[in-house]
Every structure is written in structure tokens, then in C-alpha cells.
Design a protein around this motif. Structure first.
Motif, PDB file in Angstrom:
ATOM      1  N   THR A 101       0.752  -1.204  -0.059  1.00 48.36           N
ATOM      2  CA  THR A 101      -0.127   0.234   0.016  1.00 48.36           C
ATOM      3  C   THR A 101       0.944   1.175   0.038  1.00 48.36           C
ATOM      4  N   LEU A 102       1.842   1.308   0.927  1.00 46.79           N
ATOM      5  CA  LEU A 102       2.849   2.408   0.872  1.00 46.79           C
ATOM      6  C   LEU A 102       3.701   2.374  -0.254  1.00 46.79           C
ATOM      7  N   VAL A 103       3.902   1.495  -0.961  1.00 51.05           N
ATOM      8  CA  VAL A 103       4.831   1.391  -2.057  1.00 51.05           C
ATOM      9  C   VAL A 103       4.071   2.050  -3.364  1.00 51.05           C
ATOM     10  N   VAL A 104       2.710   1.614  -3.400  1.00 54.29           N
ATOM     11  CA  VAL A 104       1.857   2.191  -4.559  1.00 54.29           C
ATOM     12  C   VAL A 104       1.518   3.442  -4.514  1.00 54.29           C
ATOM     13  N   PHE A 105       1.273   3.950  -3.069  1.00 57.44           N
ATOM     14  CA  PHE A 105       0.800   5.228  -2.739  1.00 57.44           C
ATOM     15  C   PHE A 105       2.253   6.257  -3.157  1.00 57.44           C
ATOM     16  N   THR A 106       3.261   6.053  -2.622  1.00 56.02           N
ATOM     17  CA  THR A 106       4.457   6.893  -2.758  1.00 56.02           C
ATOM     18  C   THR A 106       4.735   6.917  -4.401  1.00 56.02           C
ATOM     19  N   ALA A 107       4.584   5.587  -4.994  1.00 58.45           N
ATOM     20  CA  ALA A 107       5.035   5.448  -6.445  1.00 58.45           C
ATOM     21  C   ALA A 107       3.953   6.493  -7.045  1.00 58.45           C
ATOM     22  N   PHE A 108       2.732   6.515  -6.853  1.00 61.67           N
ATOM     23  CA  PHE A 108       1.571   7.163  -7.548  1.00 61.67           C
ATOM     24  C   PHE A 108       2.166   8.672  -7.217  1.00 61.67           C
ATOM     25  N   VAL A 109       2.237   8.997  -6.188  1.00 62.60           N
ATOM     26  CA  VAL A 109       2.558  10.280  -6.130  1.00 62.60           C
ATOM     27  C   VAL A 109       3.852  11.057  -6.666  1.00 62.60           C
ATOM     28  N   GLY A 110       4.887  10.183  -6.590  1.00 59.00           N
ATOM     29  CA  GLY A 110       6.047  10.475  -7.391  1.00 59.00           C
ATOM     30  C   GLY A 110       6.005  10.573  -8.989  1.00 59.00           C
ATOM     31  N   MET A 111       4.951   9.851  -9.474  1.00 58.34           N
ATOM     32  CA  MET A 111       4.566   9.974 -10.819  1.00 58.34           C
ATOM     33  C   MET A 111       3.785  11.183 -11.010  1.00 58.34           C
ATOM     34  N   LEU A 112       2.777  11.555 -10.161  1.00 52.72           N
ATOM     35  CA  LEU A 112       1.818  12.350 -10.507  1.00 52.72           C
ATOM     36  C   LEU A 112       2.527  13.840 -10.292  1.00 52.72           C
TER      37      LEU A 112
END
Length: 310
Positions: A29-40
Motif C-alpha cells: 500500500t505504501l509502495v503504491v501510494f508513494t510511487a503514484f505520488v512520485g509519478m503525479l
């Protein structure tokens, strides 16, 4: 009438939930969220479908790392109270199965991320899996009290991977997002180790509390938290940050440093008397710390897209 004993003797058949648990969904969950923010927050926009694929394959890669870690650490996981119920040490999933799943998902996630975005992001994902499974799990974790310090890099790469998936390159912003997680990891886990030391003692894991004692661990928590606060606030002055993040970072880190100072000032007699209440409170807040920081980055990105801020 069915013999109850024969039913109990049958080999346990793993369920979907057992295999899903193998991927460490809470960590994912943390991996997905931080990766998503990094991309956004990256200055380059991805097509929504490409972005979805990128996050999906980064998540799969994170799950692969978890499976490989559980395969390798099954022996010490069985000894520690907080990990004994994991799929492999509990016998719900075989070690060979965990290894096979981890390797298969690793290859799949890296190739598919490369095909859907770019090979720089795929290479970074491959290195992240290797770092977590081999450098951290197989080497650092059992050999040095710096296991969490150096090994924390594995969990810090996702926002950088998200950024690289969008831009094809690394930048100061992605490095500072990496640093935010990298520097957060030691105080987070050391706070846990202060009130869970017996687990690491029993498993023979050279956590700082075991090798250097709790007073030294308290000093290290304060030092890392102060450095973390500086880097967290610095991120607010880059293109990835904004007013929401900057305000949140100042407030969150003021509280975090205050908590680290309280931990530093305590001795073991006081901590044992109140059952490590301050340490446990600090640890619980640390669970929210990263989500709140990256949530603030996300809020600023949305406001920029809407034209509310520049």
C-alpha cells in the motif's frame, strides 16, 4: 461419519488470501501510494492507462520483494511474535512456492514496466527488488546493526521509480522523495525495536537495540529525526512541493522531533514503568508520517493541475 483426525492430518491447501499475504499487502500500500505520488508530481504527464500500468507493475514488483523476503526469512519469522503467523513460517505456503512466486513476479513486473513506460524505470525496479531481497534480506539484516539504515533504501525507491516512469530520468525532487523515506525508516523501526527488543534477541537479528543497547538507540532516533526534518522541509521548496506540503511538513516534523526528543530523555526504568507509552505513540505516529507527507504532495499536485497554485 468422517474421521476428524484424518481431516486434521490432511495437508493444508493454501488459499488465495495466503498467497496475497505473501506479497505483504500493507507494505505494498505504501509502495503504491508513494510511487503514484512520485509519478503525479513529475513535470511530465502520462496517459492515464500508461500511468495505471506503471503503478500496477511497481506494486507487483513490491509484492515480489515481499515474497522473496518471506522465503528467505522464514526461519527467523517463525521465532518472532509479530511475524510467526506469516504464510511461510506458519506453514500455509511452502518455501519453494514463495521463492517461485517471488522470482516469477519479479521478472514479470520488470519486463512489463519497461514495455509500458521506459527501461530506466524498469532497471530501477529491478535494482530495488535485488536490493531488498539480496542486499538487505540475505546480507544486511543478519550481519550488521546498520541493517535498517542501509536496507531502508529498498523502501525508498518507489516514488523515484514513479518519477522516472514519467520523465525517464532522476532529478533533485525524486532524490528528496527518496531521502524522505530513507531517513524515516531508521527512527520508525528503532522505535518499534525499543519495545519489541525480545523478538530481535530471540531471532538473533543484530538490531541496534541488541548490539548497542536502548540508550544508544534513543540517541540515534533523535539524530536521524532531526536530519529527516531538514530534508522533508527542503522538499517543500522544490517544484514537487507547494504551500500545502510546506505547512504540513513543518507541523509534522515539529511533532516528530518533539517525540524523538521525549524518547531521548527517557531512561529504561521510566519506559518500563509506563510500558513504553511514549515509544509506542511515536511509532504509531510514524505510521502516518509518510502518508501525510505524500498526501500533502498529492494535494499540491491537484491544486497545480486545477490552476489554484502556480
Amino acid at each position: 461419519m468422517t474421521d476428524a483426525t484424518s481431516i486434521m492430518d490432511r495437508e493444508y491447501e493454501a488459499q488465495f488470501g495466503d498467497y496475497f499475504a505473501l506479497l505483504k499487502p500493507r507494505v505494498m500500500t505504501l509502495v503504491v501510494f508513494t510511487a503514484f505520488v512520485g509519478m503525479l508530481v513529475a513535470p511530465v504527464s502520462l496517459h492515464p492507462f500508461v500511468g495505471f500500468c506503471a503503478i500496477l507493475f511497481i506494486a507487483v514488483g513490491g509484492g515480489a520483494s515481499g515474497a522473496l523476503n518471506m522465503w528467505w526469512d522464514a526461519d527467523i519469522d517463525a521465532v518472532m511474535r509479530r511475524t510467526a503467523k506469516r504464510p511461510v513460517p506458519s506453514g500455509r505456503v511452502g518455501g519453494d512456492e514463495a521463492l517461485g512466486i517471488g522470482l516469477a513476479l519479479s521478472g514479470f513486473s520488470v519486463v512489463m514496466l519497461g514495455l509500458s513506460t521506459n527501461w530506466a524505470a524498469a532497471a530501477l525496479l529491478a535494482f530495488t527488488i535485488f536490493f531488498y531481497a539480496v542486499v538487505y534480506s540475505m546480507w544486511l539484516k543478519r550481519s550488521t546493526p546498520q541493517n535498517i539504515v542501509i536496507g531502508g533504501a529498498a523502501g525508498a525507491f518507489p516514488p523515484m521509480i514513479g518519477w522516472v516512469a514519467a520523465t525517464g530520468s532522476v532529478s533533485l525532487e525524486s532524490i528528496l522523495m527518496f531521502a524522505l523515506i530513507f531517513l524515516w525508516t531508521p527512527p520508525h523501526f528503532w522505535a518499534l525495536a525499543l519495545f519489541m527488543r525480545s523478538d530481535y534477541d530471540d531471532a538473533g537479528v543484530p538490531m541496534l537495540t541488541v548490539t548497542h543497547g536502548r540508550p544508544s538507540t534513543r540517541r540515534h532516533i533523535l539524530a536521524y529525526t532531526v536530519i529527516l526534518a531538514a530534508f522533508a522541509i527542503w522538499l517543500g521548496f522544490t517544484s514537487a512541493g507547494g504551500p500545502v506540503y510546506l505547512i504540513a511538513a513543518i507541523g509534522l516534523n515539529a511533532w516528530f522531533v518533539k517525540g524523538a526528543w521525549e524518547i531521548f530523555r527517557r531512561n529504561e526504568e521510566i519506559a518500563e514503568t509506563d510500558n513504553y507509552s511514549v515509544e509506542k505513540r511515536f511509532f504509531k505516529f510514524s505510521l502516518l508520517y509518510l502518508f501525510l507527507h505524500f498526501g500533502a504532495l498529492l494535494a499540491d499536485a491537484v491544486l497545480r493541475t486545477a490552476g489554484v497554485i502556480g
